[in-house]
Design an enzyme around this catalytic site. Structure first.
Site, PDB file in Angstrom:
ATOM      1  N   SER A  35      -8.055  -0.927  23.517  1.00  0.00           N
ATOM      2  CA  SER A  35      -6.647  -0.865  23.925  1.00  0.00           C
ATOM      3  C   SER A  35      -6.375   0.577  24.321  1.00  0.00           C
ATOM      4  O   SER A  35      -7.151   1.480  23.964  1.00  0.00           O
ATOM      5  CB  SER A  35      -5.768  -1.246  22.728  1.00  0.00           C
ATOM      6  OG  SER A  35      -4.427  -0.879  22.945  1.00  0.00           O
ATOM      7  N   TYR A  87      -3.591  -1.288  13.773  1.00  0.00           N
ATOM      8  CA  TYR A  87      -4.078  -1.597  15.125  1.00  0.00           C
ATOM      9  C   TYR A  87      -4.712  -0.353  15.761  1.00  0.00           C
ATOM     10  O   TYR A  87      -5.822  -0.400  16.307  1.00  0.00           O
ATOM     11  CB  TYR A  87      -2.901  -2.101  15.970  1.00  0.00           C
ATOM     12  CG  TYR A  87      -3.265  -2.699  17.303  1.00  0.00           C
ATOM     13  CD1 TYR A  87      -3.728  -4.010  17.402  1.00  0.00           C
ATOM     14  CD2 TYR A  87      -3.113  -1.973  18.487  1.00  0.00           C
ATOM     15  CE1 TYR A  87      -4.034  -4.580  18.627  1.00  0.00           C
ATOM     16  CE2 TYR A  87      -3.416  -2.533  19.713  1.00  0.00           C
ATOM     17  CZ  TYR A  87      -3.873  -3.836  19.788  1.00  0.00           C
ATOM     18  OH  TYR A  87      -4.177  -4.395  21.010  1.00  0.00           O
TER      19      TYR A  87
HETATM   20  P1  NAD Z   1      -3.557 -13.722  22.421  1.00  0.00           P
HETATM   21  O1  NAD Z   1      -2.713 -13.864  21.206  1.00  0.00           O
HETATM   22  O2  NAD Z   1      -3.093 -14.303  23.709  1.00  0.00           O
HETATM   23  O3  NAD Z   1      -5.026 -14.289  22.142  1.00  0.00           O
HETATM   24  C1  NAD Z   1      -5.731 -13.955  20.976  1.00  0.00           C
HETATM   25  C2  NAD Z   1      -6.707 -15.098  20.663  1.00  0.00           C
HETATM   26  O4  NAD Z   1      -7.478 -14.676  19.519  1.00  0.00           O
HETATM   27  C3  NAD Z   1      -5.993 -16.415  20.273  1.00  0.00           C
HETATM   28  O5  NAD Z   1      -6.561 -17.480  21.003  1.00  0.00           O
HETATM   29  C4  NAD Z   1      -6.284 -16.537  18.782  1.00  0.00           C
HETATM   30  O6  NAD Z   1      -6.407 -17.891  18.340  1.00  0.00           O
HETATM   31  C5  NAD Z   1      -7.607 -15.791  18.654  1.00  0.00           C
HETATM   32  N1  NAD Z   1      -7.865 -15.317  17.300  1.00  0.00           N
HETATM   33  C6  NAD Z   1      -7.022 -14.691  16.449  1.00  0.00           C
HETATM   34  N2  NAD Z   1      -7.623 -14.452  15.280  1.00  0.00           N
HETATM   35  C7  NAD Z   1      -8.893 -14.918  15.392  1.00  0.00           C
HETATM   36  C8  NAD Z   1     -10.012 -14.969  14.521  1.00  0.00           C
HETATM   37  N3  NAD Z   1      -9.932 -14.485  13.276  1.00  0.00           N
HETATM   38  N4  NAD Z   1     -11.161 -15.528  14.973  1.00  0.00           N
HETATM   39  C9  NAD Z   1     -11.236 -16.043  16.218  1.00  0.00           C
HETATM   40  N5  NAD Z   1     -10.208 -16.035  17.085  1.00  0.00           N
HETATM   41  C10 NAD Z   1      -9.050 -15.487  16.675  1.00  0.00           C
HETATM   42  O7  NAD Z   1      -3.797 -12.142  22.553  1.00  0.00           O
HETATM   43  P2  NAD Z   1      -4.291 -11.222  23.770  1.00  0.00           P
HETATM   44  O8  NAD Z   1      -3.144 -10.368  24.151  1.00  0.00           O
HETATM   45  O9  NAD Z   1      -5.000 -11.990  24.807  1.00  0.00           O
HETATM   46  O10 NAD Z   1      -5.301 -10.275  22.977  1.00  0.00           O
HETATM   47  C11 NAD Z   1      -6.698 -10.326  23.128  1.00  0.00           C
HETATM   48  C12 NAD Z   1      -7.276  -8.971  22.763  1.00  0.00           C
HETATM   49  O11 NAD Z   1      -6.779  -7.979  23.670  1.00  0.00           O
HETATM   50  C13 NAD Z   1      -6.937  -8.467  21.362  1.00  0.00           C
HETATM   51  O12 NAD Z   1      -8.053  -7.830  20.790  1.00  0.00           O
HETATM   52  C14 NAD Z   1      -5.849  -7.452  21.615  1.00  0.00           C
HETATM   53  O13 NAD Z   1      -5.765  -6.479  20.603  1.00  0.00           O
HETATM   54  C15 NAD Z   1      -6.308  -6.872  22.928  1.00  0.00           C
HETATM   55  N6  NAD Z   1      -5.284  -6.184  23.700  1.00  0.00           N
HETATM   56  C16 NAD Z   1      -4.162  -6.859  24.091  1.00  0.00           C
HETATM   57  C17 NAD Z   1      -3.201  -6.177  24.810  1.00  0.00           C
HETATM   58  C18 NAD Z   1      -1.935  -6.841  25.264  1.00  0.00           C
HETATM   59  O14 NAD Z   1      -1.031  -6.123  25.676  1.00  0.00           O
HETATM   60  N7  NAD Z   1      -1.822  -8.165  25.230  1.00  0.00           N
HETATM   61  C19 NAD Z   1      -3.391  -4.824  25.140  1.00  0.00           C
HETATM   62  C20 NAD Z   1      -4.549  -4.183  24.734  1.00  0.00           C
HETATM   63  C21 NAD Z   1      -5.496  -4.883  24.013  1.00  0.00           C
END
Ligand code: NAD
Length: 260
Positions: free
Chosen positions: A142, A155
């Site tokens: 991130s 985080y």
């Molecule tokens: P999201 O909530 O859309 O998807 C996350 C997925 O992870 C879900 O399908 C959930 O069921 C799954 N999950 C959660 N806990 C789990 C576990 N213990 N085992 C297996 N699966 C699990 O979120 P997103 O925004 O797509 O985030 C995905 C990644 O991107 C994360 O690591 C997040 O920190 C990172 N990220 C997101 C953003 C943002 O702005 N959305 C920015 C930077 C980084």
């Protein structure tokens, strides 16, 4: 290098960024295991992506914090498709709170999903990659791998930690053909972000609109969210990169929020 025919595991791919990566990989002819806690959504997504082709997908039930579940999930992929070429360790959640109110149980949960999950999935795929002397491991970091924001102690700590793990894998895996990289997105409009808009508004005493415009997008060059497709393209680039030249590196994808 193309990822056509490559065998990929994307964790947390039933939703958001992971789903977009799975989709782009299948569009490029890869075989993708959609590994997620939510097996119903993972299986549904896998069926849809397989129907679109030209690659294929399967849903795998996996809690990335559970060593047995991770090992079983990876074993299932190897049993079905023969090996693992690409791991995208992407599963993640967000819990916001100031440090003085941050429950120790929430802290441990955050580190478990982001760090234990990255470690366990890496440990499970490495023997297969070492055996074939090739593989790509990609962590979803991130902008919070590089900078801090209030309310996000666990985080920020976890996302910074992924840089260290990727660099170590790069050092250990180089001679064995395994590369490691971190993608560092800015804010992307997914369920993970939607959930924290009202939470941050309440905690910071500002409106939801201000959370979006000032907290999330205030430092970008154009006030734009990064998209799941932007991140997926970066994951395709790292997965298919043909040499070790970029191993150990992280790439920020954030509309200029953070540049280095
Ligand atoms: P999201 O909530 O859309 O998807 C996350 C997925 O992870 C879900 O399908 C959930 O069921 C799954 N999950 C959660 N806990 C789990 C576990 N213990 N085992 C297996 N699966 C699990 O979120 P997103 O925004 O797509 O985030 C995905 C990644 O991107 C994360 O690591 C997040 O920190 C990172 N990220 C997101 C953003 C943002 O702005 N959305 C920015 C930077 C980084």
């Amino acid at each position: 290098m193309s990822i056509h025919g490559k065998i990929c595991i994307v964790t947390g791919a039933a939703s958001g960024i992971g789903l977009a990566i799975a989709k782009l990989y299948v569009t490029n002819g890869a075989k993708v295991a959609i590994a997620d806690l939510n097996i119903e959504a993972a299986s549904k997504a896998a069926a849809e992506l397989t129907a679109q082709g030209p690659g294929e997908a399967m849903g795998i039930a996996m809690d990335v914090t559970n060593e047995q579940a991770v090992n079983d999930g990876v074993a299932k992929v190897v049993e079905t498709w023969g090996t693992v070429d690409v791991l995208v360790s992407n599963a993640g959640i967000q819990i916001v709170n100031p440090i003085e109110n941050y429950a120790f149980s929430d802290w441990k949960k955050m580190l478990a999903i982001h760090l234990d999950g990255a470690f366990l999935t890496t440990q499970a795929v490495l023997p297969h990659m070492y055996k074939q002397k090739s593989g790509a491991i990609i962590f979803m970091g991130s902008v919070h791998s590089k900078v801090a924001s209030p309310l996000k102690s666990a985080y920020v700590t976890a996302k910074h930690g992924l840089l260290g793990l990727a660099r170590t894998i790069a050092k250990e895996g180089g001679a064995k053909g395994v590369r490691a990289n971190v993608i560092c997105p800015g804010f992307v409009r997914t369920p993970l972000v939607d959930k924290q808009i009202p939470e941050q508004a309440k905690e910071l005493g500002i409106s939801e609109d201000e959370v979006i415009k000032k907290v999330m997008l205030g430092e970008t060059v154009d006030g734009e969210f990064t998209t799941v497709e932007d991140v997926a393209e970066t994951a395709l680039f790292f997965a298919g990169f043909p040499t070790n030249a970029l191993t150990g590196q992280s790439l920020v994808v954030s509309h200029g929020w953070f540049a280095e």
